[in-house]
Design a protein around this motif. Structure first.
Motif, PDB file in Angstrom:
ATOM      1  N   VAL A  27      59.279  28.915  42.100  1.00  0.00           N
ATOM      2  CA  VAL A  27      57.955  29.469  41.786  1.00  0.00           C
ATOM      3  C   VAL A  27      57.783  30.721  42.632  1.00  0.00           C
ATOM      4  N   MET A  28      57.811  31.874  41.966  1.00  0.00           N
ATOM      5  CA  MET A  28      57.781  33.133  42.694  1.00  0.00           C
ATOM      6  C   MET A  28      56.360  33.672  42.691  1.00  0.00           C
ATOM      7  N   ALA A  29      55.600  33.290  43.723  1.00  0.00           N
ATOM      8  CA  ALA A  29      54.189  33.665  43.794  1.00  0.00           C
ATOM      9  C   ALA A  29      53.940  34.809  44.777  1.00  0.00           C
ATOM     10  N   ALA A  30      54.997  35.308  45.404  1.00  0.00           N
ATOM     11  CA  ALA A  30      54.798  36.401  46.370  1.00  0.00           C
ATOM     12  C   ALA A  30      54.416  37.692  45.662  1.00  0.00           C
ATOM     13  N   ALA A  31      53.637  38.501  46.351  1.00  0.00           N
ATOM     14  CA  ALA A  31      53.312  39.852  45.885  1.00  0.00           C
ATOM     15  C   ALA A  31      54.310  40.795  46.555  1.00  0.00           C
ATOM     16  N   VAL A  32      55.490  40.852  45.954  1.00  0.00           N
ATOM     17  CA  VAL A  32      56.588  41.624  46.553  1.00  0.00           C
ATOM     18  C   VAL A  32      56.304  43.112  46.353  1.00  0.00           C
ATOM     19  N   ALA A  33      56.486  43.892  47.410  1.00  0.00           N
ATOM     20  CA  ALA A  33      56.302  45.346  47.271  1.00  0.00           C
ATOM     21  C   ALA A  33      57.321  45.876  46.269  1.00  0.00           C
ATOM     22  N   ASP A  34      56.862  46.699  45.345  1.00  0.00           N
ATOM     23  CA  ASP A  34      57.789  47.253  44.358  1.00  0.00           C
ATOM     24  C   ASP A  34      58.734  48.275  44.982  1.00  0.00           C
ATOM     25  N   TRP A  35      58.248  48.928  46.041  1.00  0.00           N
ATOM     26  CA  TRP A  35      59.062  49.992  46.659  1.00  0.00           C
ATOM     27  C   TRP A  35      59.138  49.809  48.165  1.00  0.00           C
ATOM     28  N   ASN A  87      62.553  48.148  45.219  1.00  0.00           N
ATOM     29  CA  ASN A  87      63.009  46.906  45.844  1.00  0.00           C
ATOM     30  C   ASN A  87      63.718  46.035  44.821  1.00  0.00           C
ATOM     31  N   PRO A  88      64.558  45.095  45.282  1.00  0.00           N
ATOM     32  CA  PRO A  88      65.130  44.125  44.337  1.00  0.00           C
ATOM     33  C   PRO A  88      64.020  43.277  43.734  1.00  0.00           C
ATOM     34  N   ASP A  89      64.184  42.870  42.480  1.00  0.00           N
ATOM     35  CA  ASP A  89      63.231  41.966  41.839  1.00  0.00           C
ATOM     36  C   ASP A  89      63.737  40.535  42.043  1.00  0.00           C
ATOM     37  N   ILE A  90      63.037  39.793  42.875  1.00  0.00           N
ATOM     38  CA  ILE A  90      63.503  38.454  43.256  1.00  0.00           C
ATOM     39  C   ILE A  90      63.401  37.510  42.064  1.00  0.00           C
ATOM     40  N   LEU A  91      62.275  37.552  41.370  1.00  0.00           N
ATOM     41  CA  LEU A  91      62.093  36.696  40.192  1.00  0.00           C
ATOM     42  C   LEU A  91      63.190  36.951  39.156  1.00  0.00           C
ATOM     43  N   ALA A  92      63.451  38.225  38.854  1.00  0.00           N
ATOM     44  CA  ALA A  92      64.469  38.537  37.840  1.00  0.00           C
ATOM     45  C   ALA A  92      65.865  38.123  38.314  1.00  0.00           C
ATOM     46  N   VAL A 104      59.365  30.022  37.457  1.00  0.00           N
ATOM     47  CA  VAL A 104      57.961  30.362  37.210  1.00  0.00           C
ATOM     48  C   VAL A 104      57.616  31.648  37.943  1.00  0.00           C
ATOM     49  N   GLY A 105      57.042  32.602  37.209  1.00  0.00           N
ATOM     50  CA  GLY A 105      56.607  33.851  37.835  1.00  0.00           C
ATOM     51  C   GLY A 105      55.115  34.027  37.687  1.00  0.00           C
ATOM     52  N   PHE A 106      54.588  34.992  38.384  1.00  0.00           N
ATOM     53  CA  PHE A 106      53.179  35.342  38.298  1.00  0.00           C
ATOM     54  C   PHE A 106      53.048  36.745  37.736  1.00  0.00           C
ATOM     55  N   ALA A 107      51.936  37.022  37.122  1.00  0.00           N
ATOM     56  CA  ALA A 107      51.649  38.382  36.682  1.00  0.00           C
ATOM     57  C   ALA A 107      50.212  38.678  37.066  1.00  0.00           C
ATOM     58  N   SER A 164      55.947  40.334  28.255  1.00  0.00           N
ATOM     59  CA  SER A 164      57.109  41.187  28.498  1.00  0.00           C
ATOM     60  C   SER A 164      57.807  40.774  29.788  1.00  0.00           C
ATOM     61  N   LYS A 165      57.029  40.319  30.781  1.00  0.00           N
ATOM     62  CA  LYS A 165      57.610  39.844  32.036  1.00  0.00           C
ATOM     63  C   LYS A 165      58.467  38.597  31.819  1.00  0.00           C
ATOM     64  N   LEU A 166      57.966  37.693  30.960  1.00  0.00           N
ATOM     65  CA  LEU A 166      58.681  36.458  30.633  1.00  0.00           C
ATOM     66  C   LEU A 166      60.095  36.801  30.158  1.00  0.00           C
ATOM     67  N   ARG A 205      61.702  39.892  30.270  1.00  0.00           N
ATOM     68  CA  ARG A 205      62.455  40.811  31.136  1.00  0.00           C
ATOM     69  C   ARG A 205      63.026  40.104  32.363  1.00  0.00           C
ATOM     70  N   LYS A 206      62.253  39.139  32.904  1.00  0.00           N
ATOM     71  CA  LYS A 206      62.660  38.527  34.166  1.00  0.00           C
ATOM     72  C   LYS A 206      63.326  37.168  33.979  1.00  0.00           C
ATOM     73  N   GLY A 207      63.455  36.710  32.738  1.00  0.00           N
ATOM     74  CA  GLY A 207      64.128  35.441  32.495  1.00  0.00           C
ATOM     75  C   GLY A 207      63.351  34.243  33.005  1.00  0.00           C
TER      76      GLY A 207
HETATM   77  O1  C5P Z   1      56.496  43.030  37.835  1.00  0.00           O
HETATM   78  P1  C5P Z   1      55.502  42.294  38.660  1.00  0.00           P
HETATM   79  O2  C5P Z   1      55.552  42.660  40.125  1.00  0.00           O
HETATM   80  O3  C5P Z   1      54.104  42.323  38.141  1.00  0.00           O
HETATM   81  O4  C5P Z   1      55.974  40.785  38.540  1.00  0.00           O
HETATM   82  C1  C5P Z   1      55.311  39.769  39.222  1.00  0.00           C
HETATM   83  C2  C5P Z   1      56.220  38.596  39.363  1.00  0.00           C
HETATM   84  O5  C5P Z   1      57.524  38.995  39.764  1.00  0.00           O
HETATM   85  C3  C5P Z   1      55.747  37.647  40.455  1.00  0.00           C
HETATM   86  O6  C5P Z   1      56.190  36.339  40.131  1.00  0.00           O
HETATM   87  C4  C5P Z   1      56.467  38.179  41.686  1.00  0.00           C
HETATM   88  O7  C5P Z   1      56.607  37.203  42.688  1.00  0.00           O
HETATM   89  C5  C5P Z   1      57.793  38.596  41.093  1.00  0.00           C
HETATM   90  N1  C5P Z   1      58.443  39.722  41.756  1.00  0.00           N
HETATM   91  C6  C5P Z   1      59.565  39.499  42.527  1.00  0.00           C
HETATM   92  N2  C5P Z   1      60.216  40.567  43.108  1.00  0.00           N
HETATM   93  C7  C5P Z   1      59.755  41.810  42.941  1.00  0.00           C
HETATM   94  C8  C5P Z   1      58.616  42.055  42.148  1.00  0.00           C
HETATM   95  C9  C5P Z   1      57.975  40.989  41.588  1.00  0.00           C
HETATM   96  O8  C5P Z   1      59.968  38.333  42.689  1.00  0.00           O
HETATM   97  N3  C5P Z   1      60.385  42.817  43.531  1.00  0.00           N
END
Ligand code: C5P
Length: 225
Positions: A91-99, A125-130, A144-147, A159-161, A163-165
């Protein structure tokens, strides 16, 4: 405590913001409190799961009965999540910095004599969920991801569903007027490839409890997620 619907399951949860260094004293961050992710880790543990919580810097306490790994950056978060595999559920609920800053300075940036402010170069940054949702060898059965969106919630979640698998996207409206970001309550919609459910406004703890029930029901189905 309630029924142990996740007994014997291994769950990885990410929570909180990430901090991306600019120099030794400054960082880029966001307003995530970690409340929703920590509530999910707590609810999974209460349901009998073996839980690893990978959390960015937060002020909420570490949940009891959960293995908590504290990280700062997105790169560290990815490394900790990968090191925690295999799992049945992520369950990826973190608000990961995009950059992040392309090359953080090892020394504190100083105001130059000519007054020109520094220009920060950002890289993605790497996309952890994807990474987890598309993992070739160790993909958890349920991802499970969050949007968090201010606009076009459903379209963005769908689209997130893809794109991120992910198997579920928990979509929430974080327009400032909702008070979701940093607040106690949440209004979410669960988006899956088979349709979506809108849940009424409820506390983040109730969202976590309902999500655990939803996850357990999915795992108990013989076929797919
Ligand atoms: O693309 P966006 O950031 O809106 O996607 C949100 C989802 O992707 C959340 O579940 C968040 O934890 C995850 N995420 C991630 N790694 C990132 C960006 C988002 O795991 N770099």
């Amino acid at each position: 405590s309630g029924p142990k619907v996740l007994a014997g399951r291994r769950v990885i949860v990410t929570s909180g913001p990430t901090h991306e260094p600019i120099d030794p004293v400054r960082y880029l961050a966001n307003r995530s409190s970690g409340r929703q992710g920590h509530a999910i880790a707590t609810a999974c543990a209460a349901a009998g799961a073996d839980v690893t919580l990978v959390s960015g810097p937060v002020t909420v306490p570490d949940p009891a009965g959960v293995r908590t790994i504290a990280v700062e950056t997105a790169s560290q978060m990815l490394e900790a999540v990968e090191a925690s595999l295999p799992a049945d559920v992520a369950v990826m609920a973190a608000a990961v910095a995009d950059w992040r800053v392309a090359s953080a300075s090892e020394r504190k940036l100083k105001k130059p004599a000519d007054g020109a402010p520094p220009v920060l170069e950002l890289v993605e940054n790497p996309d952890i969920l994807a990474t987890i949702g598309r993992h070739h060898t160790l993909r958890p059965r349920l991802v499970v991801g969050f949007a968090a969106e201010t606009d076009d919630l459903l379209e963005n979640a769908l689209s997130k569903l893809a794109r991120k698998g992910a198997d579920f996207i928990v979509a929430n409206d974080v327009s400032p007027a909702t008070g979701v970001m940093g607040g106690e309550a949440n209004t979410v919609r669960i988006v899956t490839p088979d349709g979506n459910e809108e849940w009424p406004k409820m506390s983040k703890i109730e969202v976590a409890d309902r999500l655990v029930a939803r996850i357990a029901a999915s795992l108990d189905k013989p076929e797919s997620g």
